[in-house]
Structures are given as structure tokens and as C-alpha cells.
Scaffold this active site. Sequence first.
Site, short mmCIF file in Angstrom:
data_model
loop_
_atom_site.label_atom_id
_atom_site.label_comp_id
_atom_site.label_asym_id
_atom_site.label_seq_id
_atom_site.Cartn_x
_atom_site.Cartn_y
_atom_site.Cartn_z
CG HIS A 18 -1.75 9.15 -1.26
ND1 HIS A 18 -2.41 8.01 -0.87
CD2 HIS A 18 -1.69 9.10 -2.62
CE1 HIS A 18 -2.71 7.29 -1.94
NE2 HIS A 18 -2.29 7.95 -3.02
CD GLU A 19 -0.42 11.67 -5.08
OE1 GLU A 19 0.37 11.05 -5.80
OE2 GLU A 19 -1.65 11.42 -5.03
CG HIS A 22 2.16 7.15 -5.14
ND1 HIS A 22 1.93 5.79 -5.13
CD2 HIS A 22 0.93 7.74 -4.99
CE1 HIS A 22 0.64 5.56 -4.99
NE2 HIS A 22 0.01 6.72 -4.88
#
Length: 448
Positions: A18-19, A22
Site C-alpha cells: 500500500h505504502e 504511494h
Amino acid sequence: MQMILAFLFAILLLVSLHELGHLLVARWCGIKVLRFSVGFGKPFYTKKWRNIEWCLAPIPLGGYVKMVDTREGNVAEADLPYAFDKQHPLKRIAVIVAGPLTNLVLAVLLYFFAFGMGGVHEVRPFVGTLHTPSIAASTGFQVGDQIISVNGKPVHTMADAQTEIILNLEAGKIAVQVQNEQNQTLERVIDVAGTPQAAMVAKRQASLGISAYKTVNKIDTVAPNSAAAKAGLQHGDQIIAVNGVPTPNWADWSKIVRENAGRNLNIDYIRAGVQQQTVLQPQSVELPDRSQIIGRAGVSPQSDKAWEEKVRHEYSVGFAEAMKMGWERTVKYSTMTVQFFGKLLIGQASLSHISGPITIADVAGQTVQIGWQPYVEFLALVSISLGVMNLLPIPVLDGGHLVYYTAELLRGKPLSERTQQMGLRLGLAIMLTMMVLAFFNDISRLLG
């Protein structure tokens, strides 16, 4: 230990990717990244690589990517062109949605891997066993019922049928269309909204009372140090009578055991073709809602193999079909998650369904014990939840920032600082409330 390792792997994988979503889009958009952290709190592991500080922190409730941002303090003049808040709203939107979208894409790939490598394992929505007392029994379900639809929505597996029913228990009457053993199409109406039974199901302290599998009147497993173990009962024993009362079905003698906690019962059983006798004293167990004390022998029945072949549906698929099924499964569960939060807002779903890390760890341990495929499908489901949750329009979540930047794009200027701060406080209050509620529900389930 297995449960802890399964949970930690799930968190590391899902939060890291998820990170990473980003981070990669931020770098692609020319934004300077300072730190990548999995977990919150003071890092216990730090490594500098490619001008980014990579960290592991002790609180496994998420992670973050820290970028250069003038709102968080002084920024060197040379870094100003690379500051997150100085980018065009479209770039900031791209960075924000990259994390949740990574989780949703990951879910598709995990399902693709599970179905493509392990095949598809489904259980058809037949009622093989009906437990009493239960919601299903009081509603009128019968052994042999095949569930066709729930509130008009077709279901093809027992998992789908039970999920649709459970998530709608607080929404009012649930119309379940079934086809019975006489091939008659009937409607079973469940109406338990606001009742203790519905609350217990939401808290995972009780089930609907239906299982797809049938049992035969022979013992499968005997729990160590249980009443049955002390009575000398073993795998394969067939109970034929209790206190002289014939018990042709498993449910017959199970009912007698439940109603005779702490009392001596004379058990007639057959082992290897020879009839024998023993004395069983059922252990006294209090139900989770403390409504009564029941007897428990500590045994489980053998499954009906012929019936199992009828309800189990296992088949192999090609990679193209596996990818299609992964996409469809991700869309279905994403939609279901959004609908669930909508029902929470209007009071048609129980807050007891909200789970935290303790429940996630418990389910992680259970699925990994069953096998690699159930664990991979569990990872996909949690990844969907993480992706959808982060897209909710709540300030402090990715979805809240998405609302801010979309408004800025449409208005041509950012929302006022006061509006953003108010939203941030509201978002923090909502998230803290949800976290407390999730931990409360976890602990309640743990304590029974």
C-alpha cells in the site's frame, strides 16, 4: 506462534505494498520522499537507501510515506519544486489513490494465484445440518434446503449465502428463497433485527445454525481431557443409546448430552462391530449470553462422505479464467464492503461486525492451518478491506485527502485552512472511535 507469524506476514505484505504504491507514484510525479515506514511509533529498524529512510516501527496498525511538504515545517529552497503541497492537484490525487488501488490490484492477483494454482473450491448452498436452538431453526429451515437467493440476490455458495444473511440481520426482514428436498420453491423469512440472537451472531458468539455438511452417527475426533475422553470413547465409535433411549441420529444423543450437564449418562455404543457400554458425565458449559448451562462431551461427528461429494464443487481453471474470477471476486467484495459501511451509517448493520488486529490475527492463524490457499484468499480479502477503507471520504484517510484535492481541482483553489483543520479533527475523532470499537469487539470475542 503460527498465528503471530501469519498475522505479521499479512501486515508486512499488505501495508508495505500500500505504502509502496504511494511512494512509487510520488517519485514518478517528481515529489521528494523522505521516509517510508511500516508501522507507527519509534522505529526499531532504519536503513538509508536511495535518499529515503526505510523504517519498521512497533505498532502494526498501518504505515506512512513522509514527503517534503511546506505545511510540516521549513523546506530548503532547493526542495520547494519537489514538495508535495506545491504539486498540481492531479499529481496529488494520483499519489493519494495509488495506495488503495495497489491493494485492490493486489487482491485481484492473489485471487488469480489462488485459483490458477490451487483450483476453485466451493461449497454449494445446501443445508446439510441444522443446529438447534438457532436463528435458522426458529425460521423454519430444513435439512436438504438449497438456498437460491437472499433478498432477491442469487447466491451460488454457502459462504455467499451466509455472508448476505449475516450482513442483513439488522436491516429488517430477510427473504431467503430455498428449494426443499421435494423440489418445492419456498421462502424462509428471517426477522431477528434488534434481538440478542442477531447481536450474538455479529459478535461471532453464535452462528446462523446451518452447515452445508451432514454428519453420520460416528465419532470423528475426541478432545483431550474431555468428558468423552474420560469415558473412553474413541474415533469410529457409534452411539446407539443413552440411558436406554435409542439415538439413531447424532442430533438425538447430542441433545441429551446438552440437557444433562454434570449428570452421569449410560452410553451404549458399537466399536468394531461389538456393542459396549460406558458412563459419560458431560462437562458443564455456560453459553456466551449466560442464558443457560449446557452439557458438552467434547466430540465431533464424522462427515457424510456421499453428501459431501454432492455439496463440494472443485474444479480447475485456466489462467485467463482465474484472472477473470479474481477481478469479479474483488469487485464483489469491494461493493459489499461499501454497502456495509452505508448500512452502518443508517443503522441497518451492527457495529459488532467491525474487527481489529486481534480478530485478523486469529483468522490469519486459522486459515494458514487449513492450507496455503485459504490463507492467500484471506490476504486478498484483507487487502480489499484495506483498499476500500482507505478510500472512504474521511479526513486523515486517503479518501479524505482525495475529497480535498478534488475540491481544489474543481474550485481552482484549496479549501480554507480552517475547513481542512476542522475536517482533520473530525476524521481523527471518527478513526479513534472506530479503533476503540474494533479493539472492544476483539476483546469481547476473545473473552467470549
